[in-house]
Design an enzyme around this catalytic site. Structure first.
Site, mmCIF file in Angstrom:
data_model
loop_
_atom_site.group_PDB
_atom_site.id
_atom_site.type_symbol
_atom_site.label_atom_id
_atom_site.label_comp_id
_atom_site.label_asym_id
_atom_site.label_seq_id
_atom_site.Cartn_x
_atom_site.Cartn_y
_atom_site.Cartn_z
ATOM 1 N N CYS A 103 0.850 -1.196 0.000
ATOM 2 C CA CYS A 103 0.000 0.000 0.000
ATOM 3 C C CYS A 103 0.886 1.246 0.000
ATOM 4 C CB CYS A 103 -0.904 -0.013 1.228
ATOM 5 S SG CYS A 103 -1.943 1.459 1.375
ATOM 6 N N CYS A 128 0.276 3.171 3.608
ATOM 7 C CA CYS A 128 0.714 2.652 4.913
ATOM 8 C C CYS A 128 1.729 1.517 4.847
ATOM 9 C CB CYS A 128 -0.495 2.217 5.738
ATOM 10 S SG CYS A 128 -1.299 0.726 5.098
ATOM 11 N N CYS A 188 -7.382 -1.121 1.290
ATOM 12 C CA CYS A 188 -6.404 -1.579 2.266
ATOM 13 C C CYS A 188 -7.102 -1.650 3.619
ATOM 14 C CB CYS A 188 -5.224 -0.603 2.324
ATOM 15 S SG CYS A 188 -4.009 -1.021 3.597
ATOM 16 N N CYS A 199 -5.435 1.005 6.341
ATOM 17 C CA CYS A 199 -5.627 2.459 6.310
ATOM 18 C C CYS A 199 -6.856 2.916 5.539
ATOM 19 C CB CYS A 199 -4.384 3.143 5.743
ATOM 20 S SG CYS A 199 -4.122 2.833 3.984
ATOM 21 N N CYS A 221 -8.069 -6.021 -9.841
ATOM 22 C CA CYS A 221 -7.670 -5.011 -10.817
ATOM 23 C C CYS A 221 -7.304 -3.762 -10.009
ATOM 24 C CB CYS A 221 -8.831 -4.744 -11.774
ATOM 25 S SG CYS A 221 -8.418 -3.660 -13.134
#
Length: 141
Positions: free
Chosen positions: A50, A53, A99, A102, A122
């Site tokens: 990510c 984070c 995510c 976060c 995707c």
């Protein structure tokens, strides 16, 4: 259910940390243009994390060429690292991928991927950072 707000930086911090496109994609549920992102055709061995984070999300071993112009994966590193949400925007029924750490918008999940899962995550390149097996980040194209 994961606590999606536990490591979320302030909006001011996010605007300093992220590019305009990264902010738009991860915080405003944006989408980058097909075939424009850093990782749509990336072939390195490692983990996609990510951009907000640093949570590990996708392993390069699960990346495949979907022909869509976005990085596509058939599985996640750990199921608890992502959260799936119903998305009825744009007059469509889709499954949004965020995510779990976060709450950053990553992309969408479709049921047209390859074996063994039949799934296609995707994902926007702008939502990802790549860490190679040697610990190095991906080179900019």
């Amino acid at each position: 259910m994961a606590n999606i707000e536990k490591s979320r930086p302030s909006d001011e911090q996010l605007r300093r940390q992220l590019s305009e496109e990264q902010y738009h994609v991860t915080q405003e549920q944006g989408t980058e243009r097909a075939f424009s992102g850093k990782y749509w055709d990336h072939k390195g061995d490692g983990v996609y994390r990510c951009v907000v984070c640093d949570t590990p999300l996708f392993d390069s071993d699960t990346k495949f060429e979907s022909g869509t112009g976005w990085p596509s994966f058939y599985d996640v590193v750990e199921q608890h690292n992502v959260e799936l949400r119903s998305d009825h925007s744009l007059g469509m029924r889709r499954t949004e991928v965020v995510c779990a750490e976060c709450g950053a918008h990553l992309g969408h999940l479709f049921e047209d991927g390859p074996d063994p899962t039949g799934q296609r995550y995707c994902i926007n390149s702008a939502a990802l950072d790549f860490q190679g097996e040697d610990g190095a980040a991906a080179e900019d194209p």
